[in-house]
Design a protein around this motif. Sequence first.
Motif, mmCIF file in Angstrom:
data_model
loop_
_atom_site.group_PDB
_atom_site.id
_atom_site.type_symbol
_atom_site.label_atom_id
_atom_site.label_comp_id
_atom_site.label_asym_id
_atom_site.label_seq_id
_atom_site.Cartn_x
_atom_site.Cartn_y
_atom_site.Cartn_z
ATOM 1 N N TYR A 153 46.412 17.094 52.723
ATOM 2 C CA TYR A 153 46.807 17.910 51.570
ATOM 3 C C TYR A 153 48.254 18.403 51.628
ATOM 4 C CZ TYR A 153 41.831 17.761 50.688
ATOM 5 O OH TYR A 153 40.555 17.319 50.463
ATOM 6 N N ARG A 154 48.910 18.285 52.805
ATOM 7 C CA ARG A 154 50.315 18.699 52.977
ATOM 8 C C ARG A 154 50.529 20.135 52.487
ATOM 9 N NH1 ARG A 154 52.850 13.702 54.309
ATOM 10 N NH2 ARG A 154 51.057 12.529 55.083
ATOM 11 N N SER A 155 49.584 21.027 52.774
ATOM 12 C CA SER A 155 49.669 22.395 52.291
ATOM 13 C C SER A 155 49.359 23.384 53.427
ATOM 14 C CB SER A 155 48.672 22.623 51.142
ATOM 15 O OG SER A 155 48.514 24.006 50.889
ATOM 16 N N PRO A 156 50.373 24.184 53.860
ATOM 17 C CA PRO A 156 50.098 25.209 54.881
ATOM 18 C C PRO A 156 49.051 26.228 54.417
ATOM 19 C CG PRO A 156 52.457 24.842 54.656
ATOM 20 C CD PRO A 156 51.805 24.098 53.531
ATOM 21 N N LEU A 157 48.985 26.472 53.100
ATOM 22 C CA LEU A 157 48.002 27.446 52.600
ATOM 23 C C LEU A 157 46.570 26.936 52.809
ATOM 24 C CD1 LEU A 157 47.698 30.161 51.287
ATOM 25 C CD2 LEU A 157 47.926 29.081 49.039
ATOM 26 N N VAL A 158 46.365 25.635 52.618
ATOM 27 C CA VAL A 158 45.035 25.063 52.889
ATOM 28 C C VAL A 158 44.674 25.273 54.358
ATOM 29 C CG1 VAL A 158 43.746 22.900 53.086
ATOM 30 C CG2 VAL A 158 45.108 23.351 51.041
ATOM 31 N N VAL A 159 45.632 25.024 55.247
ATOM 32 C CA VAL A 159 45.373 25.190 56.683
ATOM 33 C C VAL A 159 45.090 26.652 57.015
ATOM 34 C CG1 VAL A 159 46.397 24.970 58.974
ATOM 35 C CG2 VAL A 159 46.746 23.175 57.279
ATOM 36 N N ASN B 37 41.952 21.079 61.180
ATOM 37 C CA ASN B 37 43.068 21.556 60.352
ATOM 38 C C ASN B 37 44.240 20.586 60.374
ATOM 39 O OD1 ASN B 37 42.028 23.854 59.185
ATOM 40 N ND2 ASN B 37 42.403 25.086 60.997
ATOM 41 N N ASP B 38 44.438 19.844 61.481
ATOM 42 C CA ASP B 38 45.465 18.789 61.483
ATOM 43 C C ASP B 38 45.137 17.738 60.426
ATOM 44 O OD1 ASP B 38 46.980 19.868 63.490
ATOM 45 O OD2 ASP B 38 46.098 18.663 65.089
ATOM 46 N N MET B 39 43.849 17.397 60.316
ATOM 47 C CA MET B 39 43.437 16.409 59.311
ATOM 48 C C MET B 39 43.663 16.951 57.894
ATOM 49 S SD MET B 39 42.415 13.633 60.774
ATOM 50 C CE MET B 39 41.382 12.777 59.590
ATOM 51 N N ARG C 268 44.295 9.072 64.703
ATOM 52 C CA ARG C 268 45.211 8.412 65.637
ATOM 53 C C ARG C 268 46.579 8.154 64.989
ATOM 54 N NH1 ARG C 268 40.301 7.766 67.461
ATOM 55 N NH2 ARG C 268 39.875 7.138 69.608
ATOM 56 N N ARG C 269 46.589 7.865 63.716
ATOM 57 C CA ARG C 269 47.863 7.594 63.046
ATOM 58 C C ARG C 269 48.712 8.852 62.913
ATOM 59 N NH1 ARG C 269 46.798 4.220 57.692
ATOM 60 N NH2 ARG C 269 49.075 4.194 57.701
ATOM 61 N N VAL C 270 48.065 10.009 62.686
ATOM 62 C CA VAL C 270 48.840 11.246 62.501
ATOM 63 C C VAL C 270 48.767 12.148 63.723
ATOM 64 C CG1 VAL C 270 48.508 11.167 59.999
ATOM 65 C CG2 VAL C 270 46.890 12.450 61.406
ATOM 66 N N ASN C 271 48.150 11.651 64.804
ATOM 67 C CA ASN C 271 47.985 12.413 66.049
ATOM 68 C C ASN C 271 47.287 13.753 65.789
ATOM 69 O OD1 ASN C 271 48.183 12.803 68.813
ATOM 70 N ND2 ASN C 271 50.106 13.940 68.642
#
Length: 491
Positions: free
Chosen positions: A118-124, A111-113, A103-106
């Motif tokens: 991790y703030r990493s597009p590669l992880v996603v 993958n949003d979580m 809810r805090r980050v919508n």
Amino acid sequence: MNPELILPLLVYLAVMIGLGLWLGRRQSTNGFVQDYFLGSRSMGGFVLAMTMVATYASASSFIGGPGAAYRMGLGWVLLAMIQVPTVWLTLGVLGKQFAHIARRVNALTINDMLLARYRSPLVVLLAGLGLLAAFVATMVVQFIGGARLLETVTGLSYQSGLMLFAGAVLFYTLVGGFRAVVVTDAVQGILMLLGTVVLLAGVLQAGGGAATMFAELEAIDPGLVQPQGPDGMLGMSFMLSFWVLVCFGVIGLPHSAVRCLAYKDSAAMHKGIIIGTLVGALLMFGMHFAGALGRVLVPELTVPDKVMPTLMLTVLPPLVAGLFLAGPMAAIMSTIDSQLIQAAATLVKDLYLNHLCKTQPAPATIKRASKLVTLVLGLIVLWAALSPPEMIIWLNLMAFGALQAIFFWPLVLGLYWWRGNSTGALASMLTGAVSYSLLLNLGIKPLGLHAIVPSLAISGLAYVAGSLLTPPPSAEVRALFGRQADTPAAR
């Protein structure tokens, strides 16, 4: 072809399609993407419980698992009960923490979580590709299970049954989205429970009671009434592997974890844990026990996966059999619709909207793209299911393990160990996927264990080592995942 059998099944399919149409026409108050992929976070406790159980109970639980019990006897029934705590584990470990951070980050998807943590597009990207590959495999299993059910019951060819089954699932998922998926899951969960109770009662009555049937099983093969099964196949290594694969590791399954984002408050979560665990226990015991006892009533089956529909036709009147065949049908449909909507969310929301498109498309474009992607994915799975293997449980377990090897540690340690970072998550995902594939394909079993056990150990070590050898996550990430927020789900 018996109309008394076919009519209830057709009515059931029509009701599911009607629900999808009705729910698809409801006006969204939170935007199409949030409503289509997450149902606007509105699930109550009963619906949460039933959708968790229905999503987990798949073709493997209602077709493949009882087929394995038919071949291996009562030892497989004991083994299957290992799965009972899955709802409790998933909601208990992930539920509350997932809900308030989402809810805090919508966050609308797993993958949003992962991106928030991790703030990493590669992880996603890696998570998205792994999820799509494993989901395609498990959806193929569900389509095969549904087609075999219709083939056995109606006398249709396998291909005709596949077209009918796939058409119904694709239609109501396409028009109704996540809300249709969870509402139909609730209806399907009730049908599963009723079908299980009726079938088990019919099997016990037809066989003269449990004691008589145990004696007949022993006469066929003494191993069928032993905990270790025929030829001692169900030994300690097998049991430990199975426990990790279908119980402990289930925490890392994305299509179950995403339900932790969608309930409306913590009261719903607590109710969901209690109801879901009780219903799951009844379903697992009833279906596997009936499958094992089925060896007495229909001993000459050459395809074990056909034991459940064959038993229903054998021990129940045609109209009742047709009505309650909707139970296993529901189990299969409720799993594939969840995976289909999550796979579409991965492609549309996680990969396209979040990373590929430069400017935000119009809502109508997003809506058309979401439904087109759902349809294309369904057609790919349909094509892959045209040539089925003899026993689907092994294919299902293989895909289960792949999802766990990729997602388990980044999800669990990402929530509960602040020091974990993107390097650790990437190392865990890569080593988990590679080690699981190599061990499985080369048939390597250290200490007789299934590939998932050493794979989870290796990927866990890689997560810890990768995180400790590189800088810690930012203060912003630590603050986000370090304490609970004052949200409705956290109260």
